[in-house]
Structures are given as C-alpha cells and as structure tokens.
Design a protein around this motif. Structure first.
Motif, short mmCIF file in Angstrom:
data_model
loop_
_atom_site.label_atom_id
_atom_site.label_comp_id
_atom_site.label_asym_id
_atom_site.label_seq_id
_atom_site.Cartn_x
_atom_site.Cartn_y
_atom_site.Cartn_z
N LYS A 171 0.86 -1.19 0.00
CA LYS A 171 0.00 0.00 0.00
C LYS A 171 0.89 1.24 0.00
N ILE A 172 0.57 2.20 -0.84
CA ILE A 172 1.35 3.43 -0.92
C ILE A 172 1.23 4.21 0.38
N VAL A 173 2.38 4.65 0.89
CA VAL A 173 2.43 5.48 2.09
C VAL A 173 2.74 6.92 1.70
N VAL A 174 3.74 7.10 0.85
CA VAL A 174 4.19 8.45 0.48
C VAL A 174 4.51 8.46 -1.02
N TYR A 225 4.41 24.04 -8.35
CA TYR A 225 5.23 23.38 -7.34
C TYR A 225 5.05 21.87 -7.42
N SER A 226 6.04 21.16 -6.92
CA SER A 226 5.95 19.71 -6.78
C SER A 226 5.23 19.41 -5.48
N THR A 227 4.79 18.17 -5.32
CA THR A 227 4.03 17.80 -4.14
C THR A 227 4.59 16.54 -3.49
N LEU A 228 4.72 16.58 -2.18
CA LEU A 228 5.01 15.40 -1.38
C LEU A 228 3.69 15.03 -0.73
N GLY A 229 3.19 13.85 -1.05
CA GLY A 229 1.87 13.46 -0.54
C GLY A 229 1.91 12.18 0.25
N PHE A 230 0.94 12.03 1.13
CA PHE A 230 0.81 10.85 1.97
C PHE A 230 -0.57 10.25 1.79
N GLN A 231 -0.63 8.95 1.68
CA GLN A 231 -1.90 8.24 1.56
C GLN A 231 -2.44 7.91 2.95
N ASP A 232 -3.64 7.33 2.98
CA ASP A 232 -4.29 7.04 4.26
C ASP A 232 -3.56 5.99 5.08
N THR A 233 -2.60 5.28 4.51
CA THR A 233 -1.80 4.31 5.26
C THR A 233 -0.74 4.99 6.11
N ALA A 234 -0.48 6.26 5.88
CA ALA A 234 0.50 7.01 6.66
C ALA A 234 -0.08 7.34 8.04
N ASN A 235 0.74 7.21 9.05
CA ASN A 235 0.32 7.48 10.43
C ASN A 235 0.55 8.95 10.80
N MET A 259 -8.43 16.66 11.71
CA MET A 259 -7.96 17.21 10.44
C MET A 259 -6.44 17.37 10.49
N TRP A 260 -5.74 16.98 9.39
CA TRP A 260 -4.29 17.12 9.32
C TRP A 260 -3.88 17.20 7.86
N PRO A 261 -2.72 17.78 7.59
CA PRO A 261 -2.25 17.87 6.21
C PRO A 261 -1.83 16.50 5.69
N ALA A 262 -2.15 16.24 4.42
CA ALA A 262 -1.77 14.98 3.79
C ALA A 262 -0.89 15.22 2.56
N SER A 263 -0.67 16.48 2.19
CA SER A 263 0.26 16.78 1.10
C SER A 263 0.92 18.12 1.36
N PHE A 264 2.10 18.27 0.77
CA PHE A 264 2.92 19.45 1.03
C PHE A 264 3.52 19.93 -0.29
N ALA A 265 3.48 21.22 -0.53
CA ALA A 265 4.09 21.82 -1.71
C ALA A 265 5.60 21.87 -1.50
N LEU A 266 6.35 21.52 -2.56
CA LEU A 266 7.81 21.60 -2.53
C LEU A 266 8.28 22.45 -3.70
N LYS A 267 9.01 23.51 -3.40
CA LYS A 267 9.56 24.35 -4.48
C LYS A 267 11.07 24.24 -4.54
N THR A 268 11.72 24.18 -3.39
CA THR A 268 13.17 24.05 -3.34
C THR A 268 13.55 23.12 -2.19
N TRP A 269 14.76 22.61 -2.24
CA TRP A 269 15.25 21.72 -1.19
C TRP A 269 16.25 22.47 -0.34
N SER A 270 16.14 22.32 0.96
CA SER A 270 17.07 22.93 1.91
C SER A 270 17.22 21.98 3.08
N SER A 271 18.11 22.28 3.98
CA SER A 271 18.27 21.43 5.16
C SER A 271 17.01 21.46 6.02
#
Length: 149
Positions: free
Chosen positions: A91-94, A106-116, A122-134
């Motif tokens: 099952k897909i988690v991320v 923007y790119s998206t990092l997403g989580f499926q319902d199998t993610a804890n 209510m909680w976020p299940a996806s996140f916008a990604l534009k650049t990578w940093s520490s």
C-alpha cells in the motif's frame, strides 16, 4: 547527505549514491522473485526521476534519498507514473508528484491514508515543494518517520 561531489555537477544524486542504488537493485534481483519485484520497483522510480525536468529531478532525488534513509522498510515503486513508496502490504504510504506532471507551479510530497499522520479530526496529507534545503529535508524526514511509525 551531501548533495554535490566532484563527479556530479548538479544537486541530484552523487556518483556514490547512484552506485549504491544500482548495487541494492542487484542484491534484490539476486534474492529471487520477491527481490526482483522490489528491484524492478526501484528501477522504475529511478527511471521516472531521470525523465523529470532538472528542478523536479533534483527535488525527487532528494526526496528519494530522504525517504529510503528514514523508512528503509518502504519499497520504491511507481504509482500513477509518480515515484512512490509502499509498505509491506504493498500500500502506498508516500509519493512525490513533480510539477511537470500536471504543469503546476510546485511539486508535491503526498501521503496516503496508510501514513500514520493522524492529528485529531484534520491534518495535512500533502505538502508543496519548491526548493530543497536542510530545513525541508529535516521536515520531510520527520514526516516520513511519523508516517511509518
């Protein structure tokens, strides 16, 4: 993890990271049918990442390294043509959706319902990604570890 080496001019995978991933794919193939399936999934993810535009590819590579380092129990595979990581039940988690897939800003990092990641009603299940940093890497690592906890 280092994002640059003398053999790599971009912020993508270093030569060492590429070699390690190829070695791991070979190990999985050597394990037999189940291992071959995992190796095929890993290769499909790496091939999909390689097809992305440079900015998306760099993000996807860093996401891949961060997910596999923080949740080695997840298996890479493609899901609707996107790099994704599945649990033992397949099952897909991320997943990572590059901005070029749907021509978004923007790119998206997403989580499926199998993610804890549950947090109340209510909680976020996806996140916008534009650049990578520490800072981004640290947050992604935290989310991935929570998702598989």
């Amino acid at each position: 993890m280092a994002t640059k080496s003398s053999t790599n001019q971009s912020d993508g995978f270093t030569a060492e990271e590429r070699a390690a991933m190829k070695e791991r794919a070979a190990e999985l193939r050597a394990e037999g049918k189940k291992g071959a399936k995992k190796a095929d999934g890993l290769q499909a993810v790496l091939d999909r990442i390689a097809q992305m535009a440079p900015g998306d590819r760099e993000l996807a590579e860093r996401v891949h390294v961060t997910v596999t380092a923080n949740a080695p129990e997840l298996s890479p595979k493609t899901w609707y043509g996107m790099p994704a990581y599945a649990n033992a039940d397949d099952k897909i988690v991320v997943f990572f959706q590059d901005s070029g897939k749907f021509n978004s800003r923007y790119s998206t990092l997403g989580f499926q319902d199998t993610a804890n990641l549950d947090d109340g009603d209510m909680w976020p299940a996806s996140f916008a990604l534009k650049t990578w940093s520490s800072t981004v890497e640290k947050r992604v690592a935290e989310l991935v570890r929570a998702a598989v906890s």
